[in-house]
Write an enzyme that holds these catalytic residues in place. Structure first.
Site, PDB file in Angstrom:
ATOM      1  N   LYS A   1     -32.712 -32.779 -29.061  1.00 31.32           N
ATOM      2  CA  LYS A   1     -33.443 -31.521 -28.884  1.00 31.32           C
ATOM      3  C   LYS A   1     -34.618 -31.673 -27.896  1.00 31.32           C
ATOM      4  O   LYS A   1     -35.005 -32.794 -27.552  1.00 31.32           O
ATOM      5  CB  LYS A   1     -33.927 -31.035 -30.252  1.00 31.32           C
ATOM      6  CG  LYS A   1     -32.787 -30.635 -31.201  1.00 31.32           C
ATOM      7  CD  LYS A   1     -33.349 -30.040 -32.491  1.00 31.32           C
ATOM      8  CE  LYS A   1     -32.250 -29.598 -33.441  1.00 31.32           C
ATOM      9  NZ  LYS A   1     -32.803 -28.961 -34.669  1.00 31.32           N
TER      10      LYS A   1
ATOM     11  N   ARG B   1     -25.013 -37.861 -39.548  1.00 26.57           N
ATOM     12  CA  ARG B   1     -25.973 -37.208 -40.455  1.00 26.57           C
ATOM     13  C   ARG B   1     -26.865 -38.257 -41.138  1.00 26.57           C
ATOM     14  O   ARG B   1     -28.055 -38.032 -41.335  1.00 26.57           O
ATOM     15  CB  ARG B   1     -25.240 -36.381 -41.522  1.00 26.57           C
ATOM     16  CG  ARG B   1     -24.451 -35.197 -40.989  1.00 26.57           C
ATOM     17  CD  ARG B   1     -25.283 -34.078 -40.455  1.00 26.57           C
ATOM     18  NE  ARG B   1     -26.124 -33.438 -41.441  1.00 26.57           N
ATOM     19  CZ  ARG B   1     -26.801 -32.307 -41.227  1.00 26.57           C
ATOM     20  NH1 ARG B   1     -26.714 -31.686 -40.052  1.00 26.57           N
ATOM     21  NH2 ARG B   1     -27.560 -31.793 -42.145  1.00 26.57           N
TER      22      ARG B   1
ATOM     23  N   HIS C   1     -29.806 -32.538 -33.529  1.00 32.09           N
ATOM     24  CA  HIS C   1     -28.838 -31.746 -34.298  1.00 32.09           C
ATOM     25  C   HIS C   1     -27.590 -32.595 -34.473  1.00 32.09           C
ATOM     26  O   HIS C   1     -27.225 -33.350 -33.571  1.00 32.09           O
ATOM     27  CB  HIS C   1     -28.461 -30.461 -33.547  1.00 32.09           C
ATOM     28  CG  HIS C   1     -27.218 -29.816 -34.119  1.00 32.09           C
ATOM     29  ND1 HIS C   1     -27.277 -28.986 -35.206  1.00 32.09           N
ATOM     30  CD2 HIS C   1     -25.902 -29.958 -33.802  1.00 32.09           C
ATOM     31  CE1 HIS C   1     -26.035 -28.623 -35.528  1.00 32.09           C
ATOM     32  NE2 HIS C   1     -25.186 -29.195 -34.678  1.00 32.09           N
TER      33      HIS C   1
ATOM     34  N   ARG D   1     -34.969 -38.832 -37.434  1.00 37.73           N
ATOM     35  CA  ARG D   1     -35.991 -37.806 -37.654  1.00 37.73           C
ATOM     36  C   ARG D   1     -37.271 -38.409 -38.220  1.00 37.73           C
ATOM     37  O   ARG D   1     -38.373 -37.968 -37.864  1.00 37.73           O
ATOM     38  CB  ARG D   1     -35.436 -36.706 -38.557  1.00 37.73           C
ATOM     39  CG  ARG D   1     -34.532 -35.750 -37.769  1.00 37.73           C
ATOM     40  CD  ARG D   1     -33.726 -34.860 -38.646  1.00 37.73           C
ATOM     41  NE  ARG D   1     -33.146 -33.719 -37.943  1.00 37.73           N
ATOM     42  CZ  ARG D   1     -32.197 -32.947 -38.448  1.00 37.73           C
ATOM     43  NH1 ARG D   1     -31.725 -33.168 -39.665  1.00 37.73           N
ATOM     44  NH2 ARG D   1     -31.716 -31.943 -37.748  1.00 37.73           N
TER      45      ARG D   1
ATOM     46  N   PHE E   1     -36.959 -18.144 -39.587  1.00 32.14           N
ATOM     47  CA  PHE E   1     -37.320 -19.096 -38.536  1.00 32.14           C
ATOM     48  C   PHE E   1     -36.434 -18.967 -37.292  1.00 32.14           C
ATOM     49  O   PHE E   1     -36.616 -19.702 -36.317  1.00 32.14           O
ATOM     50  CB  PHE E   1     -37.259 -20.535 -39.069  1.00 32.14           C
ATOM     51  CG  PHE E   1     -35.914 -20.953 -39.626  1.00 32.14           C
ATOM     52  CD1 PHE E   1     -34.878 -21.347 -38.782  1.00 32.14           C
ATOM     53  CD2 PHE E   1     -35.701 -20.978 -41.001  1.00 32.14           C
ATOM     54  CE1 PHE E   1     -33.646 -21.736 -39.292  1.00 32.14           C
ATOM     55  CE2 PHE E   1     -34.467 -21.368 -41.516  1.00 32.14           C
ATOM     56  CZ  PHE E   1     -33.441 -21.748 -40.654  1.00 32.14           C
TER      57      PHE E   1
ATOM     58  N   THR F   1     -33.324 -32.796 -42.723  1.00 28.65           N
ATOM     59  CA  THR F   1     -33.768 -31.752 -41.781  1.00 28.65           C
ATOM     60  C   THR F   1     -35.279 -31.777 -41.593  1.00 28.65           C
ATOM     61  O   THR F   1     -35.777 -31.669 -40.479  1.00 28.65           O
ATOM     62  CB  THR F   1     -33.332 -30.362 -42.303  1.00 28.65           C
ATOM     63  OG1 THR F   1     -31.931 -30.385 -42.551  1.00 28.65           O
ATOM     64  CG2 THR F   1     -33.649 -29.270 -41.309  1.00 28.65           C
TER      65      THR F   1
ATOM     66  N   GLU G   1     -18.386 -26.655 -32.639  1.00 32.21           N
ATOM     67  CA  GLU G   1     -19.561 -26.915 -31.798  1.00 32.21           C
ATOM     68  C   GLU G   1     -19.183 -27.667 -30.523  1.00 32.21           C
ATOM     69  O   GLU G   1     -19.733 -27.407 -29.456  1.00 32.21           O
ATOM     70  CB  GLU G   1     -20.606 -27.690 -32.622  1.00 32.21           C
ATOM     71  CG  GLU G   1     -21.195 -26.833 -33.729  1.00 32.21           C
ATOM     72  CD  GLU G   1     -22.082 -27.596 -34.703  1.00 32.21           C
ATOM     73  OE1 GLU G   1     -22.605 -26.957 -35.628  1.00 32.21           O
ATOM     74  OE2 GLU G   1     -22.256 -28.830 -34.541  1.00 32.21           O
TER      75      GLU G   1
ATOM     76  N   TYR H   1     -26.705 -20.997 -33.017  1.00 36.20           N
ATOM     77  CA  TYR H   1     -27.334 -20.928 -34.339  1.00 36.20           C
ATOM     78  C   TYR H   1     -27.086 -19.586 -35.033  1.00 36.20           C
ATOM     79  O   TYR H   1     -27.852 -19.185 -35.907  1.00 36.20           O
ATOM     80  CB  TYR H   1     -28.839 -21.198 -34.229  1.00 36.20           C
ATOM     81  CG  TYR H   1     -29.178 -22.672 -34.105  1.00 36.20           C
ATOM     82  CD1 TYR H   1     -28.890 -23.566 -35.139  1.00 36.20           C
ATOM     83  CD2 TYR H   1     -29.799 -23.181 -32.970  1.00 36.20           C
ATOM     84  CE1 TYR H   1     -29.204 -24.916 -35.048  1.00 36.20           C
ATOM     85  CE2 TYR H   1     -30.124 -24.536 -32.863  1.00 36.20           C
ATOM     86  CZ  TYR H   1     -29.820 -25.396 -33.907  1.00 36.20           C
ATOM     87  OH  TYR H   1     -30.131 -26.729 -33.821  1.00 36.20           O
TER      88      TYR H   1
HETATM   89  P1  IDP Z   1     -29.729 -29.355 -39.847  1.00 41.07           P
HETATM   90  O1  IDP Z   1     -30.198 -29.305 -38.398  1.00 41.07           O
HETATM   91  O2  IDP Z   1     -30.316 -30.541 -40.574  1.00 41.07           O
HETATM   92  O3  IDP Z   1     -28.234 -29.245 -39.982  1.00 41.07           O
HETATM   93  P2  IDP Z   1     -29.926 -26.556 -40.691  1.00 41.07           P
HETATM   94  O4  IDP Z   1     -30.187 -26.118 -42.088  1.00 41.07           O
HETATM   95  O5  IDP Z   1     -28.541 -26.332 -40.111  1.00 41.07           O
HETATM   96  O6  IDP Z   1     -30.365 -28.080 -40.572  1.00 41.07           O
HETATM   97  O7  IDP Z   1     -30.957 -25.790 -39.767  1.00 41.07           O
HETATM   98  C1  IDP Z   1     -30.836 -25.773 -38.362  1.00 41.07           C
HETATM   99  C2  IDP Z   1     -32.197 -26.006 -37.764  1.00 41.07           C
HETATM  100  O8  IDP Z   1     -33.038 -24.902 -38.063  1.00 41.07           O
HETATM  101  C3  IDP Z   1     -32.949 -27.229 -38.313  1.00 41.07           C
HETATM  102  O9  IDP Z   1     -32.579 -28.430 -37.661  1.00 41.07           O
HETATM  103  C4  IDP Z   1     -34.380 -26.861 -38.060  1.00 41.07           C
HETATM  104  O10 IDP Z   1     -34.736 -27.153 -36.702  1.00 41.07           O
HETATM  105  C5  IDP Z   1     -34.369 -25.369 -38.256  1.00 41.07           C
HETATM  106  N1  IDP Z   1     -34.785 -25.052 -39.622  1.00 41.07           N
HETATM  107  C6  IDP Z   1     -34.059 -25.125 -40.743  1.00 41.07           C
HETATM  108  N2  IDP Z   1     -34.767 -24.745 -41.831  1.00 41.07           N
HETATM  109  C7  IDP Z   1     -35.995 -24.410 -41.360  1.00 41.07           C
HETATM  110  C8  IDP Z   1     -37.187 -23.936 -41.988  1.00 41.07           C
HETATM  111  O11 IDP Z   1     -37.262 -23.743 -43.202  1.00 41.07           O
HETATM  112  N3  IDP Z   1     -38.247 -23.703 -41.155  1.00 41.07           N
HETATM  113  C9  IDP Z   1     -38.191 -23.906 -39.809  1.00 41.07           C
HETATM  114  N4  IDP Z   1     -37.089 -24.371 -39.177  1.00 41.07           N
HETATM  115  C10 IDP Z   1     -36.008 -24.611 -39.946  1.00 41.07           C
END
Ligand code: IDP
Length: 143
Positions: free
Chosen positions: A11, A87, A117, A104, A59, A93, A128, A51
């Site tokens: 990212k 993962r 991601h 991370r 968000f 996350t 994807e 997304y």
């Molecule tokens: P992941 O990237 O670990 O698969 P996802 O739930 O698919 O997580 O969410 C996609 C992206 O959205 C996350 O990587 C993060 O950047 C953002 N995100 C997810 N949940 C939140 C939140 O509660 N606040 C702000 N950003 C969030």
């Protein structure tokens, strides 16, 4: 165990920190091979489409704005159990909850800007990968 492919994004925050190589090195040291890779500035439409499942979340706007704030590296990684392996290497996350030694935990500071991601299942990986790469951009490295 079957050889699998997964989709990865380094990212904008991690690209800005100049840790592309360190992140790719973690993939390589853990049995994942890069079979496609390109640096790209995402358009708003591309980020929103990628997304789309989150479009009702609070968000979403900030996420799209962050993902278009600078170039990213989109990649396809291949290896045994690649989806789960990636993962695990990424960590949770929210970097504050990510296990020590994960990407991370080491390179991200917040849930909004969390360095990488990675696809969460083989089905999303296929979708994807096709979103960013044509079949002729994927190289065959095993054999
Ligand atoms: P992941 O990237 O670990 O698969 P996802 O739930 O698919 O997580 O969410 C996609 C992206 O959205 C996350 O990587 C993060 O950047 C953002 N995100 C997810 N949940 C939140 C939140 O509660 N606040 C702000 N950003 C969030």
């Amino acid at each position: 165990m079957a050889i699998e492919r997964t989709f990865s994004i380094i990212k904008p925050d991690a690209v800005a920190k100049n840790v592309i190589g360190e992140i790719v090195s973690r993939f390589e040291k853990n049995g994942l091979r890069v079979v496609a890779s390109k640096m790209q500035q995402l358009s708003q439409e591309q980020a929103e489409g990628f997304y789309a499942e989150h479009k009702e979340r609070g968000f979403f706007k900030d996420l799209v704005s962050f993902m278009t704030s600078g170039p990213v590296i989109v990649q396809v990684l291949e290896g045994e159990n690649a989806v789960l392996k990636n993962r695990e290497l990424m960590g949770a996350t929210n970097p504050k909850e990510a296990a020590p030694g994960t990407i991370r935990a080491d390179f991200a500071v917040s849930i909004d800007e969390n360095a990488v991601h990675g696809s969460d299942a083989p089905e999303s990986a296929a979708r994807e990968i096709a979103y960013f790469f044509s079949a002729d951009e994927l190289c065959d490295r095993i054999r």
